[in-house]
Design an enzyme around this catalytic site. Structure first.
Site, PDB file in Angstrom:
ATOM      1  N   HIS A  57     -49.877 -48.828 -42.800  1.00  0.00           N
ATOM      2  CA  HIS A  57     -50.702 -49.825 -42.881  1.00  0.00           C
ATOM      3  C   HIS A  57     -50.252 -51.190 -43.621  1.00  0.00           C
ATOM      4  O   HIS A  57     -50.372 -51.048 -44.791  1.00  0.00           O
ATOM      5  CB  HIS A  57     -52.236 -49.356 -43.545  1.00  0.00           C
ATOM      6  CG  HIS A  57     -53.492 -50.324 -43.479  1.00  0.00           C
ATOM      7  ND1 HIS A  57     -54.639 -49.688 -42.692  1.00  0.00           N
ATOM      8  CD2 HIS A  57     -53.691 -51.569 -44.093  1.00  0.00           C
ATOM      9  CE1 HIS A  57     -55.195 -50.851 -42.879  1.00  0.00           C
ATOM     10  NE2 HIS A  57     -54.967 -51.795 -43.689  1.00  0.00           N
ATOM     11  N   HIS A  59     -50.287 -55.843 -43.062  1.00  0.00           N
ATOM     12  CA  HIS A  59     -50.765 -57.007 -42.407  1.00  0.00           C
ATOM     13  C   HIS A  59     -49.655 -58.020 -42.466  1.00  0.00           C
ATOM     14  O   HIS A  59     -49.389 -59.078 -43.249  1.00  0.00           O
ATOM     15  CB  HIS A  59     -52.022 -57.574 -42.749  1.00  0.00           C
ATOM     16  CG  HIS A  59     -53.316 -56.803 -42.980  1.00  0.00           C
ATOM     17  ND1 HIS A  59     -54.347 -56.708 -41.990  1.00  0.00           N
ATOM     18  CD2 HIS A  59     -53.680 -55.506 -43.750  1.00  0.00           C
ATOM     19  CE1 HIS A  59     -55.007 -55.785 -42.169  1.00  0.00           C
ATOM     20  NE2 HIS A  59     -54.666 -55.452 -43.022  1.00  0.00           N
ATOM     21  N   GLN A 152     -60.354 -58.648 -36.999  1.00  0.00           N
ATOM     22  CA  GLN A 152     -60.638 -59.053 -38.362  1.00  0.00           C
ATOM     23  C   GLN A 152     -62.035 -59.353 -38.587  1.00  0.00           C
ATOM     24  O   GLN A 152     -62.781 -58.938 -39.498  1.00  0.00           O
ATOM     25  CB  GLN A 152     -59.672 -60.045 -39.162  1.00  0.00           C
ATOM     26  CG  GLN A 152     -60.131 -60.433 -40.527  1.00  0.00           C
ATOM     27  CD  GLN A 152     -59.894 -59.571 -41.547  1.00  0.00           C
ATOM     28  OE1 GLN A 152     -58.618 -59.260 -41.962  1.00  0.00           O
ATOM     29  NE2 GLN A 152     -60.780 -59.019 -42.226  1.00  0.00           N
ATOM     30  N   HIS A 210     -59.675 -49.807 -39.579  1.00  0.00           N
ATOM     31  CA  HIS A 210     -60.076 -50.149 -40.888  1.00  0.00           C
ATOM     32  C   HIS A 210     -61.644 -49.610 -40.962  1.00  0.00           C
ATOM     33  O   HIS A 210     -62.327 -50.019 -40.104  1.00  0.00           O
ATOM     34  CB  HIS A 210     -60.171 -51.791 -41.180  1.00  0.00           C
ATOM     35  CG  HIS A 210     -58.914 -52.298 -41.451  1.00  0.00           C
ATOM     36  ND1 HIS A 210     -57.884 -52.362 -40.651  1.00  0.00           N
ATOM     37  CD2 HIS A 210     -58.465 -53.128 -42.618  1.00  0.00           C
ATOM     38  CE1 HIS A 210     -57.054 -53.243 -41.128  1.00  0.00           C
ATOM     39  NE2 HIS A 210     -57.296 -53.367 -42.402  1.00  0.00           N
ATOM     40  N   GLU A 213     -64.378 -49.846 -45.351  1.00  0.00           N
ATOM     41  CA  GLU A 213     -63.876 -50.318 -46.700  1.00  0.00           C
ATOM     42  C   GLU A 213     -64.747 -51.072 -47.671  1.00  0.00           C
ATOM     43  O   GLU A 213     -64.813 -52.009 -47.588  1.00  0.00           O
ATOM     44  CB  GLU A 213     -62.574 -51.120 -46.303  1.00  0.00           C
ATOM     45  CG  GLU A 213     -61.891 -51.709 -47.465  1.00  0.00           C
ATOM     46  CD  GLU A 213     -60.717 -52.544 -46.976  1.00  0.00           C
ATOM     47  OE1 GLU A 213     -60.739 -53.041 -45.931  1.00  0.00           O
ATOM     48  OE2 GLU A 213     -60.102 -53.409 -47.955  1.00  0.00           O
ATOM     49  N   ASP A 309     -50.637 -52.012 -47.283  1.00  0.00           N
ATOM     50  CA  ASP A 309     -51.694 -53.066 -46.949  1.00  0.00           C
ATOM     51  C   ASP A 309     -51.474 -54.556 -47.221  1.00  0.00           C
ATOM     52  O   ASP A 309     -51.340 -55.212 -46.027  1.00  0.00           O
ATOM     53  CB  ASP A 309     -52.978 -52.898 -47.786  1.00  0.00           C
ATOM     54  CG  ASP A 309     -54.061 -53.320 -46.932  1.00  0.00           C
ATOM     55  OD1 ASP A 309     -54.164 -53.754 -45.674  1.00  0.00           O
ATOM     56  OD2 ASP A 309     -55.358 -52.995 -47.364  1.00  0.00           O
TER      57      ASP A 309
HETATM   58 FE   FE2 Z   1     -55.783 -53.605 -44.112  1.00  0.00          FE
END
Ligand code: FE2
Length: 432
Positions: A57, A59, A152, A210, A213, A309
């Site tokens: 995971h 970005h 996102q 995701h 969260e 992440d």
């Molecule tokens: Fe993430």
């Protein structure tokens, strides 16, 4: 005859002082002593030889963008998302590629040779997808890079969210992402999970969302994700990332939820560094940890792997591409400090994450790919404790990175002249 022999290595499963022979890019022998010779030899001198670290995971479109266009003042998840939204219109393909490749170099030096990166599809220009597809091809000789189409700003919430995500998949982004807790309503979140699982089933793709969260115990999209996984026959091909709301959920509800997740064979991906940094922000004291129920999920047989992440981006100003840093935090925040616990934590950044990513030929057995990392540590306890240097990083039997050992030089009377940070002063019992 071998192409490479690594002599006297300790392996993560406890085998000690073995020779590992490599031929044709694969592990072809593991024995106490290999009599044969080889073109190249590495003397591991009782240090830990591991398969490479895998980050399930990340970005990569946001990494190393810290400070652009400004810093995250509150340090919260939501300001991070807003800040990324400010930066996004000015992103160029060239700048994205340059930052991603710099991160990949860092990753290789840390023995991190497989990364699953989310790719933000909210901006219909999709320069993020264009750039990372190019990076994926460029780094393929040394990093397995998987890409997730990640809305996102919300699949339904962003103006072009639905069309953009589908176009990213058409371009070759190979995993379906989602962010149900960021849709406008719980109902929209539920709808997004259903729609995205349907797309994955129709296209024959895995899912990695995701999911939940948040500290809100009523954020229960993981329940829908597990149910839709079963309904569409996607068992074992779906990942739930973060799942921080499970930390705050009612225990009775969780006693029903975890078996449902196990039935769906959900891959669970907590992100310990980011979760401990971003969750619990609305609490005064006591402050929640915002870490999903790792111990309980593992005990129920779920595959749990940890993600990094973020590294130096709008959400997190720290990080170094080191999965041992991630695991080090995991030991603390999950309170899994026993020997068996630590083995499970080490698995979560190696074999479990390889399983989440569906990597083939991964591991330290004969016939596996000769992708290896030699650490300046004797065993996994010392690796987790010290986050030691990666002395050699090997891909398909070839050395692709090396780092000198950390050796401290002392100038004190009556003391050793030097200490090996990774091997000296290890408790002879093997740790606590
Ligand atoms: Fe993430």
């Amino acid at each position: 005859m071998f192409d490479l022999i690594i002599r006297s290595a300790n392996l993560p499963d406890g085998r000690q002082g073995v020779d590992v022979g490599v031929r044709g890019g694969k592990i072809s022998a593991i024995e106490k002593t290999l009599a044969a010779t080889s073109g190249e030899e590495i003397d591991a001198t009782g240090r830990l030889l591991s398969p490479p670290f895998c980050d399930p995971h990340f970005h990569m479109d946001a990494t190393l963008s810290l400070g652009l266009p400004r810093m995250n003042v509150s340090g919260t998840l939501l300001e991070g998302i807003a800040l990324w939204g400010e930066l996004r219109p000015s992103l160029t393909k060239e700048a994205l590629i340059e930052r991603a490749l710099r991160y990949c170099d860092l990753a290789v030096s840390q023995g991190l040779l497989a990364i699953r990166s989310h790719v933000d599809t909210s901006d219909p220009r999709l320069v993020t997808a264009e750039a990372l597809l190019e990076v994926k091809e460029k780094v393929a000789p040394y990093i397995d890079l998987q890409l997730v189409a990640f809305p996102q700003d919300g699949y339904f919430r962003a103006p072009d969210g639905v069309a953009s995500l589908n176009r990213a998949l058409d371009m070759g982004v190979g995993i379906v992402g989602g962010i149900p807790h960021f849709e406008r309503t719980m109902a929209d979140g539920t709808r997004s999970v259903e729609a995205l699982c349907r797309i994955a089933a129709e296209r024959g793709l895995p899912v990695d969302m995701h999911c939940d969260e948040t500290d809100d115990p009523l954020s229960r999209h993981i329940e829908t994700l597990a149910a839709e996984t079963v309904r569409f026959g996607l068992q074992g091909r779906v990942a739930g990332s973060h799942l921080t709301s499970m930390h705050s959920m009612d225990n009775y509800y969780v006693s029903k939820l975890i078996p449902l997740m196990a039935e769906a064979r959900i891959n669970v991906i907590p992100n310990p560094l980011i979760n401990i940094m971003l969750q619990g922000r609305h609490d005064t004291y006591p402050k929640r940890r915002g870490m999903t129920r790792v111990k309980e999920l593992m005990a129920a047989g779920l595959n749990v792997s940890f993600g990094h992440d973020c590294v130096m981006d709008p959400w997190y100003s720290m990080g170094s591409g080191d999965m041992l840093e991630v695991a080090h935090m995991a030991v603390h925040v999950t309170q899994m400090g026993g020997i068996e616990d630590k083995r499970k934590i080490f698995d979560a950044i190696t074999v479990n994450s390889a399983k989440t990513m569906g990597l083939e030929g991964y591991g330290l057995d004969i016939g596996c790919k000769a992708d290896l990392v030699l650490l300046q540590a004797a065993d996994i306890n010392e690796a987790l404790r010290l986050k030691p240097n990666r002395l050699f990083v090997i891909k398909a039997g070839k050395i692709i990175a090396r780092t000198a050992p950390r050796i401290g030089e002392l100038f004190l009377d009556g003391r050793p002249a030097s200490i090996d940070i990774g091997l000296d002063y290890i408790p002879q019992t093997g740790g606590s």
